[in-house]
Write an enzyme that holds these catalytic residues in place. Sequence first.
Site, PDB file in Angstrom:
ATOM      1  N   GLU A  24       0.885  -1.239   0.013  1.00 44.21           N
ATOM      2  CA  GLU A  24       0.148   0.013   0.054  1.00 44.21           C
ATOM      3  C   GLU A  24       0.776   1.224  -0.088  1.00 44.21           C
ATOM      4  OE1 GLU A  24      -1.545   1.843   3.414  1.00 44.21           O
ATOM      5  OE2 GLU A  24      -1.082   0.169   4.583  1.00 44.21           O
ATOM      6  N   LYS A  85      -6.004  10.489   0.803  1.00 39.74           N
ATOM      7  CA  LYS A  85      -5.838   9.148   1.349  1.00 39.74           C
ATOM      8  C   LYS A  85      -7.133   8.356   0.698  1.00 39.74           C
ATOM      9  CE  LYS A  85      -6.797   6.965   5.953  1.00 39.74           C
ATOM     10  NZ  LYS A  85      -6.859   7.111   7.378  1.00 39.74           N
ATOM     11  N   VAL A 105      -5.545   0.157   2.913  1.00 35.60           N
ATOM     12  CA  VAL A 105      -5.436  -1.334   2.898  1.00 35.60           C
ATOM     13  C   VAL A 105      -6.725  -1.493   2.221  1.00 35.60           C
ATOM     14  CG1 VAL A 105      -6.044  -3.342   4.237  1.00 35.60           C
ATOM     15  CG2 VAL A 105      -4.364  -1.799   4.990  1.00 35.60           C
ATOM     16  N   SER A 139     -13.242   1.157  10.263  1.00 29.63           N
ATOM     17  CA  SER A 139     -12.756   1.435   9.156  1.00 29.63           C
ATOM     18  C   SER A 139     -13.193   0.495   8.180  1.00 29.63           C
ATOM     19  CB  SER A 139     -11.135   0.619   9.239  1.00 29.63           C
ATOM     20  OG  SER A 139     -10.239   0.680   8.086  1.00 29.63           O
ATOM     21  N   ALA A 140     -13.233   0.889   6.731  1.00 29.56           N
ATOM     22  CA  ALA A 140     -13.553   0.273   5.780  1.00 29.56           C
ATOM     23  C   ALA A 140     -12.715  -0.775   5.499  1.00 29.56           C
ATOM     24  CB  ALA A 140     -13.642   1.199   4.375  1.00 29.56           C
ATOM     25  N   ASP A 141     -11.556  -0.798   5.895  1.00 24.37           N
ATOM     26  CA  ASP A 141     -10.764  -2.084   5.737  1.00 24.37           C
ATOM     27  C   ASP A 141     -11.456  -3.300   6.078  1.00 24.37           C
ATOM     28  OD1 ASP A 141      -8.662  -0.347   5.033  1.00 24.37           O
ATOM     29  OD2 ASP A 141      -7.458  -0.559   6.835  1.00 24.37           O
ATOM     30  N   LYS A 158      -3.776  -2.188  15.115  1.00 22.99           N
ATOM     31  CA  LYS A 158      -3.049  -1.327  15.845  1.00 22.99           C
ATOM     32  C   LYS A 158      -3.571  -1.216  17.122  1.00 22.99           C
ATOM     33  CE  LYS A 158      -2.263   1.491  11.686  1.00 22.99           C
ATOM     34  NZ  LYS A 158      -3.251   2.111  11.251  1.00 22.99           N
TER      35      LYS A 158
HETATM   36  N1  PSU Z   1      -0.288   1.007   9.132  1.00 26.64           N
HETATM   37  C1  PSU Z   1       0.518   1.774   9.207  1.00 26.64           C
HETATM   38  N2  PSU Z   1       0.308   3.242   8.970  1.00 26.64           N
HETATM   39  C2  PSU Z   1      -0.853   3.592   8.322  1.00 26.64           C
HETATM   40  C3  PSU Z   1      -1.792   2.814   7.827  1.00 26.64           C
HETATM   41  C4  PSU Z   1      -1.599   1.461   8.324  1.00 26.64           C
HETATM   42  O1  PSU Z   1       1.338   1.523   9.858  1.00 26.64           O
HETATM   43  O2  PSU Z   1      -0.959   4.799   7.993  1.00 26.64           O
HETATM   44  C5  PSU Z   1      -3.170   3.064   7.179  1.00 26.64           C
HETATM   45  C6  PSU Z   1      -3.473   1.915   6.193  1.00 26.64           C
HETATM   46  O3  PSU Z   1      -3.654   2.302   4.589  1.00 26.64           O
HETATM   47  C7  PSU Z   1      -4.963   1.671   6.811  1.00 26.64           C
HETATM   48  C8  PSU Z   1      -5.345   2.954   7.425  1.00 26.64           C
HETATM   49  O4  PSU Z   1      -5.580   0.827   5.541  1.00 26.64           O
HETATM   50  O5  PSU Z   1      -4.467   3.481   7.769  1.00 26.64           O
HETATM   51  C9  PSU Z   1      -6.607   2.830   8.113  1.00 26.64           C
HETATM   52  O6  PSU Z   1      -7.206   4.299   7.980  1.00 26.64           O
HETATM   53  P1  PSU Z   1      -8.765   4.108   8.862  1.00 26.64           P
HETATM   54  O7  PSU Z   1      -8.582   3.988  10.015  1.00 26.64           O
HETATM   55  O8  PSU Z   1      -9.048   5.844   8.449  1.00 26.64           O
HETATM   56  O9  PSU Z   1      -9.607   3.273   7.798  1.00 26.64           O
HETATM   57 MN    MN Z   2     -11.891   5.682  10.367  1.00 29.39          MN
END
Ligand code: PSU
Ligand code: MN
Length: 309
Positions: A24, A85, A105, A139-141, A158
């Site tokens: 990614e 993003k 992701v 997250s949409a992940d 995380k």
């Molecule tokens: N892992 C990292 N740093 C990041 C991310 C993941 O160490 O910045 C990113 C990935 O791209 C993941 C995103 O898909 O954060 C998730 O963002 P959100 O919680 O807004 O869906």
């Molecule tokens: Mn979010």
Amino acid sequence: MMLYTHSPEVAAALDAGRAVVALESTIITHGMPWPRNLETARQVEQAVREAGAVPATIAVLEGQLHIGLTDTELEWLARATHVAKLSRADMAVCMAEGGTGATTVAATMIAAELAGIEVFATGGIGGVHKGAETSFDISADLQELAATRVSVVAAGAKAILDLPKTLEVLETLGVPVIAYGQDALPAFWSRDSGLKAPLRMDSPEQIARAHRMRARLDLPGGQLIANPIPQAAEIPLAELAPIIAQATADAEALGITGKAVTPFLLQRIFDLTGGASLEANVALVLNNARLGASIALALTALKAAPVPS
Ligand code: PSU
Ligand code: MN
């Protein structure tokens, strides 16, 4: 215009049926500071190559979806400051408007599947944030893992997330969460989240067979492979807990919401750990790249062998 373009390296690899690992780009633009982001992106690509596979870093550059970046493109992206993003919701708009964006992701999984790449390595996935019961920040992940057939290697979720809730949502969505080589779910910077992972596997071959079996069952969606950070690089959870609490409280006090939350927390934790979180982050991404390459190689070996019915 083609829907997507390959870098010369990736085009040759796909033509030859070689093992390819998707990577990614949000981690480059929003996850790590310059110049460490570029150094890490290069090291991660090199780790995939040294393991015998070919890296395909994915991003949208001026409306064009790139499957694999040249080193010039990689450096340009790492230096860029106003890059979007992109997740499932905004990827098509960015491409239609000729914009430039880094893939999360979710968006990387969509692009990988489109290009016929079955394995993707990253640092951590997005998940259910603490306080999601009021903020609805999920997250949409997670939905992407349920929908798109790519095995994703991450160092667990995380520790800035609500891990029990993240596991519950993944279970509801039918996503296999497979800890690699241990029973505990890893928590990104820490090897042990204190939670047991729903599934465990100890070899890339097992993971590759399970990936294939999902396809044979006609199940959509991928697998989450939770690979613990190497021992030497880990920051124990007890040490991080107060820092994460502080960062989360700061985000709330400042009214940070939506897609800004994850980058804000990562930056805040970087500051509060005096940069130690970044060192751990680099080590775990490299570790995931190597496992991703092994899984991709195991998948190509399965492709070569006749599938028993
Ligand atoms: N892992 C990292 N740093 C990041 C991310 C993941 O160490 O910045 C990113 C990935 O791209 C993941 C995103 O898909 O954060 C998730 O963002 P959100 O919680 O807004 O869906
Ligand atoms: Mn979010």
